[in-house]
Scaffold this motif. Structure first.
Motif, mmCIF file in Angstrom:
data_model
loop_
_atom_site.group_PDB
_atom_site.id
_atom_site.type_symbol
_atom_site.label_atom_id
_atom_site.label_comp_id
_atom_site.label_asym_id
_atom_site.label_seq_id
_atom_site.Cartn_x
_atom_site.Cartn_y
_atom_site.Cartn_z
ATOM 1 N N ASN A 140 -43.807 -55.580 -80.307
ATOM 2 C CA ASN A 140 -43.302 -56.124 -79.045
ATOM 3 C C ASN A 140 -43.339 -55.020 -77.992
ATOM 4 N N LEU A 141 -44.276 -55.129 -77.059
ATOM 5 C CA LEU A 141 -44.468 -54.113 -76.031
ATOM 6 C C LEU A 141 -43.722 -54.555 -74.776
ATOM 7 N N VAL A 142 -42.556 -53.965 -74.548
ATOM 8 C CA VAL A 142 -41.691 -54.424 -73.463
ATOM 9 C C VAL A 142 -41.359 -53.275 -72.513
ATOM 10 N N PHE A 143 -40.962 -53.647 -71.313
ATOM 11 C CA PHE A 143 -40.776 -52.675 -70.234
ATOM 12 C C PHE A 143 -39.446 -52.913 -69.515
ATOM 13 N N ASN A 144 -38.913 -51.836 -68.963
ATOM 14 C CA ASN A 144 -37.706 -51.943 -68.140
ATOM 15 C C ASN A 144 -38.119 -52.166 -66.685
ATOM 16 N N GLU A 145 -38.608 -53.370 -66.418
ATOM 17 C CA GLU A 145 -39.094 -53.689 -65.062
ATOM 18 C C GLU A 145 -38.019 -53.515 -64.005
ATOM 19 N N GLU A 146 -36.766 -53.751 -64.400
ATOM 20 C CA GLU A 146 -35.674 -53.647 -63.440
ATOM 21 C C GLU A 146 -35.516 -52.221 -62.916
ATOM 22 N N GLU A 147 -35.857 -51.228 -63.748
ATOM 23 C CA GLU A 147 -35.721 -49.838 -63.320
ATOM 24 C C GLU A 147 -36.753 -49.479 -62.261
ATOM 25 N N GLY A 148 -38.000 -49.855 -62.493
ATOM 26 C CA GLY A 148 -39.019 -49.611 -61.476
ATOM 27 C C GLY A 148 -38.731 -50.373 -60.203
ATOM 28 N N SER A 149 -38.223 -51.594 -60.350
ATOM 29 C CA SER A 149 -37.915 -52.417 -59.188
ATOM 30 C C SER A 149 -36.743 -51.840 -58.396
ATOM 31 N N TYR A 150 -35.812 -51.203 -59.093
ATOM 32 C CA TYR A 150 -34.711 -50.528 -58.401
ATOM 33 C C TYR A 150 -35.264 -49.459 -57.470
ATOM 34 N N ALA A 181 -33.561 -58.570 -59.779
ATOM 35 C CA ALA A 181 -32.262 -57.913 -59.936
ATOM 36 C C ALA A 181 -32.339 -56.434 -59.596
ATOM 37 N N GLY A 182 -33.344 -55.765 -60.129
ATOM 38 C CA GLY A 182 -33.476 -54.345 -59.867
ATOM 39 C C GLY A 182 -33.737 -54.047 -58.400
ATOM 40 N N PHE A 183 -34.611 -54.845 -57.793
ATOM 41 C CA PHE A 183 -34.949 -54.631 -56.383
ATOM 42 C C PHE A 183 -33.722 -54.821 -55.498
ATOM 43 N N GLU A 184 -33.010 -55.912 -55.693
ATOM 44 C CA GLU A 184 -31.834 -56.184 -54.861
ATOM 45 C C GLU A 184 -30.775 -55.103 -55.029
ATOM 46 N N GLN A 185 -30.571 -54.641 -56.264
ATOM 47 C CA GLN A 185 -29.576 -53.605 -56.498
ATOM 48 C C GLN A 185 -29.988 -52.294 -55.846
ATOM 49 N N GLY A 186 -31.267 -51.954 -55.940
ATOM 50 C CA GLY A 186 -31.746 -50.728 -55.326
ATOM 51 C C GLY A 186 -31.585 -50.740 -53.820
ATOM 52 N N ASN A 336 -30.992 -40.360 -61.784
ATOM 53 C CA ASN A 336 -29.693 -40.942 -62.097
ATOM 54 C C ASN A 336 -29.808 -42.089 -63.090
ATOM 55 N N ILE A 337 -30.896 -42.842 -63.013
ATOM 56 C CA ILE A 337 -31.113 -43.918 -63.988
ATOM 57 C C ILE A 337 -31.378 -43.333 -65.367
ATOM 58 N N ILE A 338 -32.247 -42.337 -65.436
ATOM 59 C CA ILE A 338 -32.564 -41.705 -66.723
ATOM 60 C C ILE A 338 -31.331 -41.050 -67.331
ATOM 61 N N ASP A 339 -30.496 -40.441 -66.483
ATOM 62 C CA ASP A 339 -29.281 -39.764 -66.954
ATOM 63 C C ASP A 339 -28.146 -40.731 -67.275
ATOM 64 N N GLY A 340 -28.359 -42.020 -66.971
ATOM 65 C CA GLY A 340 -27.317 -43.002 -67.246
ATOM 66 C C GLY A 340 -26.250 -43.125 -66.186
ATOM 67 N N LYS A 341 -26.423 -42.462 -65.060
ATOM 68 C CA LYS A 341 -25.432 -42.536 -63.981
ATOM 69 C C LYS A 341 -25.572 -43.834 -63.191
ATOM 70 N N ILE A 342 -26.769 -44.414 -63.217
ATOM 71 C CA ILE A 342 -27.010 -45.728 -62.609
ATOM 72 C C ILE A 342 -27.465 -46.663 -63.716
ATOM 73 N N VAL A 343 -26.759 -47.767 -63.872
ATOM 74 C CA VAL A 343 -27.150 -48.799 -64.840
ATOM 75 C C VAL A 343 -27.714 -49.969 -64.042
ATOM 76 N N VAL A 344 -28.970 -50.279 -64.278
ATOM 77 C CA VAL A 344 -29.633 -51.305 -63.477
ATOM 78 C C VAL A 344 -29.469 -52.665 -64.156
ATOM 79 N N LYS A 345 -29.107 -53.648 -63.352
ATOM 80 C CA LYS A 345 -28.887 -55.000 -63.852
ATOM 81 C C LYS A 345 -30.225 -55.650 -64.212
ATOM 82 N N THR A 346 -30.174 -56.562 -65.159
ATOM 83 C CA THR A 346 -31.382 -57.296 -65.554
ATOM 84 C C THR A 346 -31.358 -58.744 -65.091
ATOM 85 N N THR A 347 -30.258 -59.148 -64.473
ATOM 86 C CA THR A 347 -30.176 -60.492 -63.873
ATOM 87 C C THR A 347 -29.606 -60.359 -62.472
#
Length: 348
Positions: A140-150, A181-186, A336-347
């Protein structure tokens, strides 16, 4: 030069192939050993190769494997209005032909892979963008699209002069909601005064929102008319219409999946493609093929996020790289996302 065999859909000829293979009692691994060649196949998602986005990224991975791993590649195009049964037949034919791995490009292949994979235990099946169907021979090849969108949201908020930006989703599915979700949050985390106009082109089971550029163009024009000066479309081939509309209005567009600034089919609009949210689909495809050739095939969930550069923002447009305030804000958000200081929503 390695040759790629293309076939548009799976019909009578493919069924005959499957029957003949069954009659001879051969498995996919038997076929591969008979030929002496390592063969890999990708079955494209709706829109097929030439979408300047998702499918083209998968093709790039197969092409790289052909050149660097001496693999023979096969591409299988989807047919219009096809059902899951068509995908089952397509994957079955690819597996019986000795391809290993067989990769379904997109979550729409999940039901088909669930049916076909158990019948070919010696063949690895790759499933891009879906982890709901799992098995010992399924990767299963999956991606954290929300992070890039942030990160795209950060960039959009920074460059917007009208304080209005737009998001266009091709089809309202859980996957595309991650982009939204990621775009709006960013955007909101960067500048809460910036308004985000979000809309979808179609609703399942109508998937035209991934393949019809005129739908993306019309939606983008509507957002431009409402004052948006940055538009981010996660809509496959339909997104090219949004890019066209933004370019003709001399506003910013943000691409998706591939680095769309460098896509030949979008060359006329490249100066207005600020950046693109990239997914390393090509790398994921290449890595899976290599793992099979090396005798240690990947399986289960393989996740690509910002920490592995599996998603990110392209920096091909010189205009973007010169925007120091923007690039620094994006770099800080990424850390900050990589360090866990920002948690990006998926919805949303």
């Amino acid at each position: 030069m390695r040759r790629i065999t293309r076939f548009a859909t799976v019909g009578i000829a493919s069924a005959a192939l499957a029957l003949s293979a069954t009659a001879c009692g051969k498995t996919s691994s038997d076929a591969a050993s008979d030929s002496g060649d390592v063969k890999a196949a990708i079955a494209y998602d709706i829109g097929g190769r030439g979408d300047q986005s998702f499918n083209d990224a998968a093709y790039a991975g197969l092409s790289k494997a052909e050149k660097e791993l001496d693999v023979k590649g096969t591409e299988a195009e989807p047919s219009d209005g096809e059902a899951d049964a068509d995908k089952v037949q397509r994957l079955t034919s690819l597996a019986r032909a000795g391809n290993n791995p067989v990769i379904g490009v997109g979550f729409a292949y999940a039901p088909a892979i669930e049916k076909v994979a158990p019948k070919f235990p010696d063949t690895t099946f790759g499933l891009i963008d879906d982890s709901s169907v799992q098995g010992e021979n399924i990767a299963n090849l999956v991606f954290n699209e929300e992070e890039g969108s942030y990160l795209a949201g950060v960039a959009a908020a920074k460059v917007s002069k009208s304080k209005t930006v737009g998001f266009i989703g091709g089809v309202e599915t859980p996957l595309i909601k991650k982009f939204q979700a990621g775009f709006e949050q960013g955007v909101k985390d960067t500048d809460s005064s910036v308004k985000v106009l979000s809309q979808y082109l179609t609703q399942p089971p109508n998937f035209d929102g991934f393949v019809k550029p005129d739908l993306g163009k019309a939606a983008a024009q509507g957002q431009l008319d409402k004052g948006a000066d940055v538009i981010y479309a996660a809509a496959g081939l339909a997104g090219s219409g949004a890019i066209e509309a933004a370019s003709k209005a001399d506003k910013w567009a943000i691409g998706v999946d591939s680095d769309q600034y460098n896509q030949k089919g979008l060359a006329a609009y490249k100066d207005n493609i600020l950046t693109s949210v990239t997914k390393d689909v090509s790398g994921a495809v290449f890595n899976l093929i290599k793992s099979v050739k090396d005798g240690d095939p990947q399986s289960s969930e393989i996740r690509y996020g910002l920490d592995k550069n599996g998603v990110g923002l392209a920096e091909s447009n010189p205009a973007y790289t010169k925007m120091t305030e923007v690039t620094e804000a994006v770099a800080a958000a990424k850390k900050n996302i990589i360090d866990g200081k920002i948690v990006v929503k998926t919805t949303p």
